[in-house]
Design a protein around this motif. Structure first.
Motif, short mmCIF file in Angstrom:
data_model
loop_
_atom_site.label_atom_id
_atom_site.label_comp_id
_atom_site.label_asym_id
_atom_site.label_seq_id
_atom_site.Cartn_x
_atom_site.Cartn_y
_atom_site.Cartn_z
N ARG A 7 0.97 -1.31 0.08
CA ARG A 7 -0.01 0.02 0.02
C ARG A 7 0.81 1.33 -0.02
N ARG A 8 0.47 2.19 -0.82
CA ARG A 8 1.23 3.46 -0.99
C ARG A 8 2.83 3.38 -1.20
N GLY A 9 3.28 2.29 -1.92
CA GLY A 9 4.52 1.69 -2.40
C GLY A 9 5.11 1.22 -1.01
N VAL A 146 3.78 3.52 -10.16
CA VAL A 146 3.10 4.76 -9.77
C VAL A 146 2.06 4.74 -8.79
N ILE A 147 1.20 3.68 -8.84
CA ILE A 147 0.21 3.74 -7.97
C ILE A 147 0.45 3.03 -6.59
N GLY A 148 1.70 2.57 -6.46
CA GLY A 148 2.12 2.23 -5.08
C GLY A 148 1.57 0.71 -4.57
N LYS A 242 -8.31 12.62 -14.04
CA LYS A 242 -7.18 12.28 -14.83
C LYS A 242 -5.92 11.97 -13.91
N ARG A 243 -6.10 11.57 -13.00
CA ARG A 243 -5.05 10.91 -12.04
C ARG A 243 -4.65 9.59 -12.36
N SER A 244 -3.33 9.38 -12.24
CA SER A 244 -2.54 8.29 -12.46
C SER A 244 -2.05 7.18 -11.37
N LYS A 245 -2.68 7.77 -10.19
CA LYS A 245 -2.35 7.03 -8.88
C LYS A 245 -3.05 7.56 -7.77
#
Length: 245
Positions: A7-9, A146-148, A242-245
């Motif tokens: 989660r969250r990278g 990117v999204i983690g 338009k978010r990518s994460k």
């Protein structure tokens, strides 16, 4: 609860050495800290009770939403529908992610009249719904770096927007293939589901939805009759669009 690893990278808390099921108690301590901080800093303020009730109400709603989401794993795929999805999204995501922070600010500033509260709820729950549909899309098509996290909605048999869109577009034969592979963790099944999504142009349907959802919410914000500044909601919406994460 959903067996996620990242989660969250970062590794999920329960996956860290020496944590395990202790994470359950850790989460309860964090929640109790919220109420203690409210008591320390707001007990003598006129908005204390409203803020306390807000946190209690949103926590309860989020728990309901999480329960509904997890329950999906035990249901037949034929029980999945947009009505169920909308309820899960509202309770699991929209209240705590968008409604809570804005309504908390309204209580703190005394701008919490009935009309303002109704407008805030209507707009923020719509933004929350849009946000969760984005999450469903990114789980399948987003870059894990990117999204983690690594997307697992297909493997975990989530009642997701992509799945529901696919079932609405699929022929009976395609639907049979989808139902036989959705919810299986093996790579071949995941690849089969994603191949069907490709065939059914699910990605393009999401992109079309995203454009329309943004426009519709902008219209609601523009036509809002309360005295709340439109920027409160527009900034939230633009932040996630338009978010990518």
């Amino acid at each position: 609860m959903d067996k996620s690893e990242i989660r969250r990278g970062q590794p999920c808390w329960y996956k860290r050495p020496g944590v395990g099921l202790t994470a359950i108690n850790d989460s309860l301590m964090l929640e109790s800290a919220v109420y203690q901080l409210l008591k320390i800093h707001c007990a003598d303020k006129p908005y204390y009770l409203k803020c306390l009730q807000l946190f209690l109400d949103v926590c309860r709603k989020t728990e309901f939403g999480q329960a509904l989401d997890l329950e999906s794993e035990t249901l037949p795929l034929t029980a999945y529908n947009l009505e169920r999805y909308d309820v899960i999204v509202e309770y699991k995501t929209a209240y705590y992610s968008f409604y809570l922070p804005v309504v908390l600010a309204l209580h703190l500033t005394g701008r919490d009249g009935e009309k303002e509260m109704e407008s805030a709820k209507d707009i923020l729950l719509k933004i929350g719904h849009y946000f969760q549909v984005q999450d469903d899309y990114l789980d399948c098509y987003g870059d894990p770096s990117v999204i983690g996290k690594v997307g697992t909605d297909i493997q975990e048999k989530k009642c997701s927007w992509l799945f529901l869109k696919a079932t609405s577009l699929a022929s009976e034969e395609q639907k049979a293939v989808l139902f036989s592979h959705y919810g299986n963790a093996d790579e071949a099944s995941v690849a089969t589901v994603k191949s069907l999504y490709l065939t059914l142009h699910v990605k393009q349907h999401y992109l079309d939805y995203s454009v329309q959802a943004y426009k519709d919410i902008c219209d609601v914000i523009e036509n809002d009759k309360s005295d709340l500044p439109a920027e409160i909601f527009q900034d939230f919406l633009d932040m996630i669009h338009k978010r990518s994460k």
